[in-house]
Design a protein around this motif. Structure first.
Motif, mmCIF file in Angstrom:
data_model
loop_
_atom_site.group_PDB
_atom_site.id
_atom_site.type_symbol
_atom_site.label_atom_id
_atom_site.label_comp_id
_atom_site.label_asym_id
_atom_site.label_seq_id
_atom_site.Cartn_x
_atom_site.Cartn_y
_atom_site.Cartn_z
ATOM 1 N N SER A 172 -9.303 3.418 7.729
ATOM 2 C CA SER A 172 -9.797 2.446 6.743
ATOM 3 C C SER A 172 -10.501 3.101 5.554
ATOM 4 C CB SER A 172 -10.756 1.461 7.415
ATOM 5 O OG SER A 172 -11.929 2.142 7.839
ATOM 6 N N LYS B 148 -0.673 6.335 6.802
ATOM 7 C CA LYS B 148 -0.767 5.798 5.427
ATOM 8 C C LYS B 148 0.598 5.538 4.794
ATOM 9 C CE LYS B 148 -4.644 4.950 5.524
ATOM 10 N NZ LYS B 148 -5.027 3.568 5.229
ATOM 11 N N GLN C 21 0.800 -1.224 0.000
ATOM 12 C CA GLN C 21 0.000 0.000 0.000
ATOM 13 C C GLN C 21 0.830 1.269 0.000
ATOM 14 O OE1 GLN C 21 -3.409 0.069 2.674
ATOM 15 N NE2 GLN C 21 -3.064 -2.079 3.098
ATOM 16 N N HIS D 125 -9.851 10.224 0.694
ATOM 17 C CA HIS D 125 -8.827 11.204 0.332
ATOM 18 C C HIS D 125 -9.160 11.867 -1.003
ATOM 19 C CE1 HIS D 125 -7.312 7.364 -1.360
ATOM 20 N NE2 HIS D 125 -7.055 8.120 -2.398
ATOM 21 N N ASP E 90 -9.718 4.861 3.017
ATOM 22 C CA ASP E 90 -9.214 4.976 1.648
ATOM 23 C C ASP E 90 -9.701 3.806 0.804
ATOM 24 O OD1 ASP E 90 -7.608 3.362 3.190
ATOM 25 O OD2 ASP E 90 -5.723 4.044 2.313
ATOM 26 N N SER E 91 -10.119 2.726 1.469
ATOM 27 C CA SER E 91 -10.676 1.615 0.690
ATOM 28 C C SER E 91 -12.200 1.626 0.715
ATOM 29 C CB SER E 91 -10.105 0.280 1.154
ATOM 30 O OG SER E 91 -10.028 0.237 2.541
ATOM 31 N N ASN F 128 -13.538 6.843 -1.900
ATOM 32 C CA ASN F 128 -12.449 6.965 -0.930
ATOM 33 C C ASN F 128 -12.474 8.350 -0.295
ATOM 34 O OD1 ASN F 128 -11.274 7.178 -3.919
ATOM 35 N ND2 ASN F 128 -10.413 8.813 -2.679
ATOM 36 N N ASP G 299 0.680 1.947 7.946
ATOM 37 C CA ASP G 299 -0.537 2.384 7.260
ATOM 38 C C ASP G 299 -1.532 2.991 8.252
ATOM 39 O OD1 ASP G 299 -2.274 2.440 4.870
ATOM 40 O OD2 ASP G 299 -3.493 1.041 6.044
ATOM 41 N N GLU H 232 0.963 3.392 -2.052
ATOM 42 C CA GLU H 232 0.241 4.503 -2.662
ATOM 43 C C GLU H 232 -0.943 4.993 -1.833
ATOM 44 O OE1 GLU H 232 1.223 6.457 -5.145
ATOM 45 O OE2 GLU H 232 2.998 5.234 -4.775
ATOM 46 N N ALA H 233 -1.081 4.507 -0.603
ATOM 47 C CA ALA H 233 -2.202 4.948 0.218
ATOM 48 C C ALA H 233 -2.033 6.422 0.602
ATOM 49 C CB ALA H 233 -2.297 4.096 1.471
ATOM 50 N N HIS H 234 -3.127 7.129 0.682
ATOM 51 C CA HIS H 234 -3.067 8.566 0.926
ATOM 52 C C HIS H 234 -3.948 8.957 2.097
ATOM 53 C CE1 HIS H 234 -1.976 8.453 -3.538
ATOM 54 N NE2 HIS H 234 -0.884 8.475 -2.824
ATOM 55 N N SER H 235 -3.590 10.067 2.719
ATOM 56 C CA SER H 235 -4.213 10.426 3.985
ATOM 57 C C SER H 235 -5.338 11.460 3.839
ATOM 58 C CB SER H 235 -3.133 10.929 4.946
ATOM 59 O OG SER H 235 -3.622 11.011 6.250
#
Ligand SMILES: *[C@@H]1O[C@H](CO)[C@@H](O)[C@H](O)[C@H]1NC(C)=O
Ligand SMILES: CC(=O)N[C@H]1CO[C@H](CO)[C@@H](O)[C@@H]1O
Length: 228
Positions: free
Chosen positions: A68, A137, A24, A77, A70-71, A75, A187, A26-29
């Motif tokens: 949770s 994230k 992950q 963000h 971002d999924s 989403n 994350d 590329e996960a963003h806040s």
């Protein structure tokens, strides 16, 4: 020379393999809470156990696990456009942006975006401290350069949302994105920062949380706050 460039290619290829292994990456806040109250005064604890949220961003769904959203769909963000981000749409409308987010447009009246299945609106006073919480994230890990969070607070009372350009004239705090609890799950590491509510007449104002991950890559969350 030939040797040197094939070495470079090898290094680049190795880095590519390793970075695709980062989970992950590329996960963003986003702003998870606008008015976080610590259980113990004097101790900044951003974990669920360390405090509670008493004020949220617009249409913030309750009872979801921390970090949770971002999924979720859509989403949470919202990534502003990279070209002239200072002129980007300030608050997500679910359509605009390099990555559209959830609906954070202003409700009319603003109170319609709070309560029931959504979190409460922030109620505060001039001079009070507000603490904002967000998930790391994977971008607050040791060795990563610390990025910045801007807090922008409109000066327009009970008014339509102002533009990103106008908001940037009203940055009231710069926070350190990497100010987090310790923890192994990068994350879901809880992070946050605090600032004082500046002088404003009584009323409802747009507060924007704005985080820069890379140059010209900004993420925002929008909240209405009532200053009493
Ligand atoms: C941000 O916070 C982290 C974690 O406490 C710290 O290591 C880092 O030096 C801080 N960065 C700045 C620019 O203050
Ligand atoms: C960095 C930044 O945008 N600072 C601005 C903060 O807001 C004040 C006005 O409230 C401006 O004077 C600063 O330029």
């Amino acid at each position: 020379m030939v040797l040197k460039s094939s070495f470079t290619i090898l290094v680049v290829a190795t880095l590519a393999v390793f970075s695709s292994y980062t989970p992950q990456a590329e996960a963003h806040s986003w702003a998870d809470c606008i008015d976080w109250k610590f259980k113990k005064s004097g101790k900044q604890d951003w974990s669920d156990k360390g405090g509670k949220c008493t004020g949220y961003a617009r249409r913030y769904p309750l009872n979801k696990a921390f970090g949770s959203l971002d999924s979720a769909w859509p989403n949470r963000h919202y990534q502003q456009v990279h070209k002239n981000p200072s002129s980007a749409l300030a608050c997500s409308n679910r359509k605009a942006g390099a990555e559209p987010g959830s609906d954070e447009t202003r409700a009319n009246p603003p109170s319609k975006a709070y309560g029931g299945k959504y979190g409460k609106m922030t109620v505060t006073s001039v001079g009070d401290t507000l603490c904002v919480r967000w998930p790391g994230k994977n971008h607050a890990a040791k060795g990563q350069k610390s990025s910045k969070v801007q807090i922008n607070l409109s000066k327009s009372k009970n008014a339509k949302d102002i533009s990103q350009k106008e908001l940037l004239k009203n940055t009231i705090a710069q926070l350190n994105f990497s100010n987090c609890n310790s923890g192994k799950n990068e994350d879901r590491r809880p992070c946050g920062g605090c600032f004082k509510v500046p002088v404003r007449a009584k009323g409802i104002y747009l507060l924007q949380w704005r985080w820069m991950l890379n140059k010209d890559e900004w993420y925002t969350s929008c909240a209405d706050i009532q200053i009493k």
